[in-house]
Write a protein that holds these residues in place. Structure first.
Motif, PDB file in Angstrom:
ATOM      1  N   SER A   2      78.457  32.491 -54.547  1.00 54.05           N
ATOM      2  CA  SER A   2      78.887  33.997 -54.285  1.00 54.05           C
ATOM      3  C   SER A   2      77.358  34.408 -55.425  1.00 54.05           C
ATOM      4  CB  SER A   2      79.731  34.673 -55.555  1.00 54.05           C
ATOM      5  OG  SER A   2      79.579  34.377 -56.868  1.00 54.05           O
ATOM      6  N   TRP A   3      77.055  35.610 -53.710  1.00 59.52           N
ATOM      7  CA  TRP A   3      75.934  37.029 -54.263  1.00 59.52           C
ATOM      8  C   TRP A   3      76.495  38.408 -55.000  1.00 59.52           C
ATOM      9  CZ3 TRP A   3      74.955  40.953 -50.596  1.00 59.52           C
ATOM     10  CH2 TRP A   3      73.347  41.040 -50.947  1.00 59.52           C
ATOM     11  N   THR A   4      76.499  38.883 -55.864  1.00 63.21           N
ATOM     12  CA  THR A   4      76.615  40.091 -56.459  1.00 63.21           C
ATOM     13  C   THR A   4      75.400  40.954 -56.300  1.00 63.21           C
ATOM     14  OG1 THR A   4      77.919  39.091 -58.152  1.00 63.21           O
ATOM     15  CG2 THR A   4      77.741  41.038 -58.430  1.00 63.21           C
ATOM     16  N   PRO A   5      76.041  42.177 -55.596  1.00 65.76           N
ATOM     17  CA  PRO A   5      74.834  43.094 -55.273  1.00 65.76           C
ATOM     18  C   PRO A   5      73.891  43.542 -56.327  1.00 65.76           C
ATOM     19  CG  PRO A   5      76.888  44.014 -54.181  1.00 65.76           C
ATOM     20  CD  PRO A   5      76.643  42.695 -54.827  1.00 65.76           C
ATOM     21  N   PRO A   6      73.151  44.321 -56.469  1.00 67.25           N
ATOM     22  CA  PRO A   6      72.874  45.408 -57.726  1.00 67.25           C
ATOM     23  C   PRO A   6      73.625  46.702 -58.300  1.00 67.25           C
ATOM     24  CG  PRO A   6      71.138  45.169 -56.253  1.00 67.25           C
ATOM     25  CD  PRO A   6      72.232  44.481 -54.941  1.00 67.25           C
ATOM     26  N   PRO A   7      74.350  46.759 -59.058  1.00 67.88           N
ATOM     27  CA  PRO A   7      75.552  47.527 -60.020  1.00 67.88           C
ATOM     28  C   PRO A   7      75.256  49.161 -59.352  1.00 67.88           C
ATOM     29  CG  PRO A   7      73.268  46.704 -61.851  1.00 67.88           C
ATOM     30  CD  PRO A   7      73.201  46.424 -60.658  1.00 67.88           C
ATOM     31  N   GLN A   8      73.821  49.216 -58.450  1.00 69.05           N
ATOM     32  CA  GLN A   8      74.488  50.860 -58.040  1.00 69.05           C
ATOM     33  C   GLN A   8      75.219  50.603 -56.788  1.00 69.05           C
ATOM     34  OE1 GLN A   8      71.436  48.753 -59.043  1.00 69.05           O
ATOM     35  NE2 GLN A   8      69.697  49.063 -57.548  1.00 69.05           N
ATOM     36  N   HIS A   9      75.150  49.886 -56.119  1.00 63.72           N
ATOM     37  CA  HIS A   9      76.045  49.748 -55.182  1.00 63.72           C
ATOM     38  C   HIS A   9      77.075  48.813 -55.210  1.00 63.72           C
ATOM     39  CE1 HIS A   9      72.692  51.379 -53.044  1.00 63.72           C
ATOM     40  NE2 HIS A   9      72.009  50.837 -53.110  1.00 63.72           N
ATOM     41  N   PRO A  10      78.351  49.546 -54.932  1.00 58.84           N
ATOM     42  CA  PRO A  10      79.420  48.204 -55.377  1.00 58.84           C
ATOM     43  C   PRO A  10      79.731  47.518 -54.109  1.00 58.84           C
ATOM     44  CG  PRO A  10      80.178  50.679 -55.579  1.00 58.84           C
ATOM     45  CD  PRO A  10      78.221  50.919 -55.008  1.00 58.84           C
ATOM     46  N   ALA A 591      75.890  58.815 -56.075  1.00 59.51           N
ATOM     47  CA  ALA A 591      74.464  59.976 -55.712  1.00 59.51           C
ATOM     48  C   ALA A 591      73.603  59.442 -56.110  1.00 59.51           C
ATOM     49  CB  ALA A 591      75.023  61.412 -55.188  1.00 59.51           C
ATOM     50  N   GLN A 592      73.143  59.408 -57.499  1.00 61.72           N
ATOM     51  CA  GLN A 592      72.453  59.233 -58.665  1.00 61.72           C
ATOM     52  C   GLN A 592      71.471  58.241 -58.725  1.00 61.72           C
ATOM     53  OE1 GLN A 592      74.108  60.049 -62.385  1.00 61.72           O
ATOM     54  NE2 GLN A 592      73.842  62.473 -61.988  1.00 61.72           N
ATOM     55  N   VAL A 593      71.941  57.095 -57.999  1.00 62.00           N
ATOM     56  CA  VAL A 593      71.628  55.581 -57.745  1.00 62.00           C
ATOM     57  C   VAL A 593      71.893  55.116 -56.146  1.00 62.00           C
ATOM     58  CG1 VAL A 593      72.742  55.188 -59.766  1.00 62.00           C
ATOM     59  CG2 VAL A 593      74.095  54.338 -57.824  1.00 62.00           C
ATOM     60  N   ASP A 594      71.860  56.212 -55.633  1.00 61.57           N
ATOM     61  CA  ASP A 594      71.908  55.500 -53.859  1.00 61.57           C
ATOM     62  C   ASP A 594      70.534  55.878 -53.526  1.00 61.57           C
ATOM     63  OD1 ASP A 594      73.543  55.241 -51.174  1.00 61.57           O
ATOM     64  OD2 ASP A 594      72.402  57.714 -50.763  1.00 61.57           O
ATOM     65  N   ARG A 595      70.451  54.984 -52.616  1.00 62.09           N
ATOM     66  CA  ARG A 595      69.417  54.434 -51.928  1.00 62.09           C
ATOM     67  C   ARG A 595      69.905  54.106 -50.693  1.00 62.09           C
ATOM     68  NH1 ARG A 595      68.472  56.625 -56.289  1.00 62.09           N
ATOM     69  NH2 ARG A 595      66.431  55.875 -57.321  1.00 62.09           N
ATOM     70  N   SER A 596      70.489  54.147 -50.343  1.00 63.01           N
ATOM     71  CA  SER A 596      70.841  53.613 -48.817  1.00 63.01           C
ATOM     72  C   SER A 596      70.126  54.068 -47.510  1.00 63.01           C
ATOM     73  CB  SER A 596      72.266  53.233 -48.951  1.00 63.01           C
ATOM     74  OG  SER A 596      72.726  54.691 -48.602  1.00 63.01           O
TER      75      SER A 596
END
Length: 646
Positions: A2-10, A591-596
């Motif tokens: 399994s691959w877990t994305p960075p914590p800023q993106h649930p 919003a503080q960690v969003d980079r999408s």
């Protein structure tokens, strides 16, 4: 694995293990266009001739519509009509001369307008200037673009031309280039999206970092275009260093802190390595995620027709009863209108049969007209974004940049349940639709991501439309929310508020899971909305005397305008207050960690999801996997290994 994305993106994603290295082909070169070199360019040379043909058709139409009826009035037998003391031959010669003068003047205007229209593309903006007497200058910032569309009307397709249109959150971002050659239009679209995504800025940053590394005597350089996704990373792993960290001199030079490589770094390297094959892909050859069969689209129109027919039968029955009662009665107002029973029966027959029949004929004609516009409907994933293609005669290709979808809604009308069909709609900043009753049908169609599809199609579309939020848990959530009754723990409407929604109060549900808000409502038409926390722009709680009496309140989430359901009408008051606080804090953190919105991370995850779907389809069909998909999946595995080492 399994691959877990960075914590800023649930959310999380599970790519398969598909080992394989991308094979670099030096003979494949990216498709480039001179139209994006920063100089001013004119539109395609055939553009004025296409407009002249349209002008000619308009002039001939007006001559027939106005000239012929006027001739009948002038030379007819009606004494009250105006008369001209000329022969019919002279009259038609005058009409032809007037039409010719209008056509010549219009042609001169078209040619002058074409020569006065120019555009250019720089690293930052797309500019267009036009106008002969009054000059117009339009400038659209590339980093504010929401999508780029390519339309091909039937006449333009016959000449090999395309209409390129950019869309943004405001009218000033909408630039229309009518027309360009088909190859130039696709290449310009791809280049505009690449520049809008910041690819060139990242490349300049890499070159600057390499220059600084050379000045400090370091031997390693960032990965160059054409290198594989592990070029440099493999050396780091072999020397005991983290991927992306350049080796140091044996001298006492200070060792910099390891630089963390994001998923987009790994995936972008694959895109660079396969830049020729990616760029050479035509719209028909793009990795297709979902294709809507023509018979399914025809079935939707047939269901609309059947529904309208049933409604018309009910109306006809009511009219038949009403006129039958009137015909058999001795109402005084019928005597005043001088209507006997026979006349009333004739009027009733016309109303009972004629009006529903005319309505059905008009509905069938509208269905036949709209059906070709959705034929050949397909959704594909490309390095530039999600590409939606449709159209049989007039084709449309709408490329939505990653991270530009603000909310998604899955609908299931009552008539579709027995067939297991669903519709997917979206909210996007460049298409502000307040309701489905909006008069602009083209704008409405751009908010429909999947016109009709099975549940598996819905899941595939969600995986690429919202790659930052999609995870292995998402299909299970959607099954629960789209069920006849959602799980009891998700319901939000108190039992005492049943009288405000007597048929659907048990169907109302709210779920907040891994940074995403899910809203469910509707009994006859089931609707489930998916709203990422980083896209929420406001929250509102409201109530009224009846809702206060029922201990309920209304919760609404603010985002860009669109057809997606953005609120829940009946929520237990205490639960509404808790949701308000929870969502407010969640929106701020997200919003503080969003980079999408910067495309890189969202685009990379979308390509990984597309690669996974391609590999699944290849395994199911027993076919050889696409090497691009294998390389992207391998890059995702390498990113996972990097994260596991931290």
């Amino acid at each position: 694995m399994s691959w877990t994305p960075p914590p800023q993106h649930p959310g999380h994603f599970q790519p398969g293990q598909h080992p394989g290295q991308p094979q670099h082909n030096p003979y494949l070169q990216p498709r480039v266009t001179e139209l994006a070199n920063g100089d001013w360019h004119r539109l395609h040379p055939l553009t004025p001739w296409l407009r002249v043909l349209n002008l000619l058709g308009g002039v001939l139409f007006m001559a027939l519509v106005v000239g012929v009826p006027l001739a009948g009035a002038v030379f007819g037998d009606d004494p009250d009509s105006p008369r001209l003391d000329i022969s019919p031959g002279t009259y038609f010669v005058l009409v032809g001369i007037i039409a010719l003068v209008i056509f010549v003047l219009g042609t001169v205007g078209v040619v002058l307008g074409y020569r006065a229209t120019e555009f250019r593309v720089t690293d930052e903006v797309l500019e267009m200037r036009s106008g002969v007497f009054a000059r117009n200058f339009l400038q659209a910032r590339l980093d504010r673009l929401q999508s780029v569309n390519i339309n091909r009307p039937l006449g333009a397709r016959m000449l090999g031309l395309s209409h390129v249109a950019t869309s943004g959150a405001s009218d000033s971002s909408e630039v229309e280039l009518k027309y360009l050659g088909q190859a130039d239009a696709e290449a310009l679209r791809d280049e505009v999206l690449r520049r809008a995504s910041g690819a060139k800025r990242r490349k300049r940053a890499e070159q600057s970092a390499a220059h600084q590394a050379a000045r400090h005597g370091e031997q390693g350089t960032p990965s160059q275009p054409g290198a594989g996704p592990l070029a440099g990373a493999g050396q780091g792993l072999g020397s005991g260093q983290a991927p992306g960290v350049a080796p140091q001199h044996a001298t006492g030079a200070p060792k910099p802190a390891p630089q963390r490589r994001t998923l987009s770094d790994f995936v972008d390297a694959v895109v660079e390595d396969f830049s020729g094959s990616f760029a050479s892909l035509g719209e028909a050859d793009s990795p297709t995620i979902v294709t809507v069969p023509a018979k399914r689209l025809a079935g939707v129109e047939m269901l609309k027709f059947v529904g309208a027919a049933l409604i018309m039968l009910v109306i006809a029955g009511i009219l038949w009863i009403v006129f039958g009662v009137l015909a058999s009665s001795q109402a005084t107002f019928l005597d005043e209108l001088e209507l006997d029973a026979l006349t009333v029966n004739i009027i009733g027959a016309i109303a009972t049969i004629g009006l529903p029949l005319v309505t059905l004929i008009m509905g069938a004609f509208a269905a036949l007209v709209s059906l070709p516009g959705n034929m050949q409907y397909n959704i594909a994933g490309t390095p530039d974004g999600l590409r939606v293609g449709r159209g049989l005669l007039t084709t449309n290709s709408d490329t939505i940049a990653p991270g530009r979808i603000h909310a998604v809604e899955i609908q299931q009308p009552f008539w579709w349940r027995m067939l297991g069909w669903y519709r997917v709609r979206i909210n996007r900043a460049d298409v502000a639709i307040v309701s489905s009753d909006d008069s602009d049908s083209d704008q409405i169609s751009r908010t429909v991501l999947l016109p009709v599809g099975k549940f598996d199609d819905v899941i595939r579309v969600l995986s690429v439309a919202m790659p930052m939020q999609f995870g292995s848990h998402t299909p299970h959530l959607m099954r629960d929310l789209l069920a006849a009754k959602p799980p009891k723990q998700l319901r939000v409407t108190p039992a005492r508020a049943w009288f405000l929604a007597p048929f659907g109060w048990k169907r109302n549900a709210v779920l907040v899971d891994r940074g995403v808000v899910y809203l469910r409502r509707g009994r006859l038409e089931r609707r489930v909305s998916i709203i990422p926390a980083e896209r929420m722009q406001g929250l509102t709680i409201s109530d009224g005397p009846w809702r206060r009496l029922a201990g309920a309140a209304s919760l609404r989430i603010g985002t860009v305008l669109g057809p997606v359901l953005m609120g829940q009408r009946l929520v237990a008051r205490s639960q509404a207050l808790q949701l308000f606080e929870q969502l407010a804090q969640l929106a701020i953190r997200a919003a503080q960690v969003d980079r999408s919105h910067r495309w890189a991370e969202a685009g990379a995850r979308m390509l990984v999801q597309v690669a996974q779907l391609q590999l699944q389809d290849a395994r199911a069909a027993g076919a050889a996997p696409d090497p691009r998909a294998v390389a992207i999946a391998h890059a995702a595995d390498e990113y996972q290994r990097q994260e596991g080492q931290r």
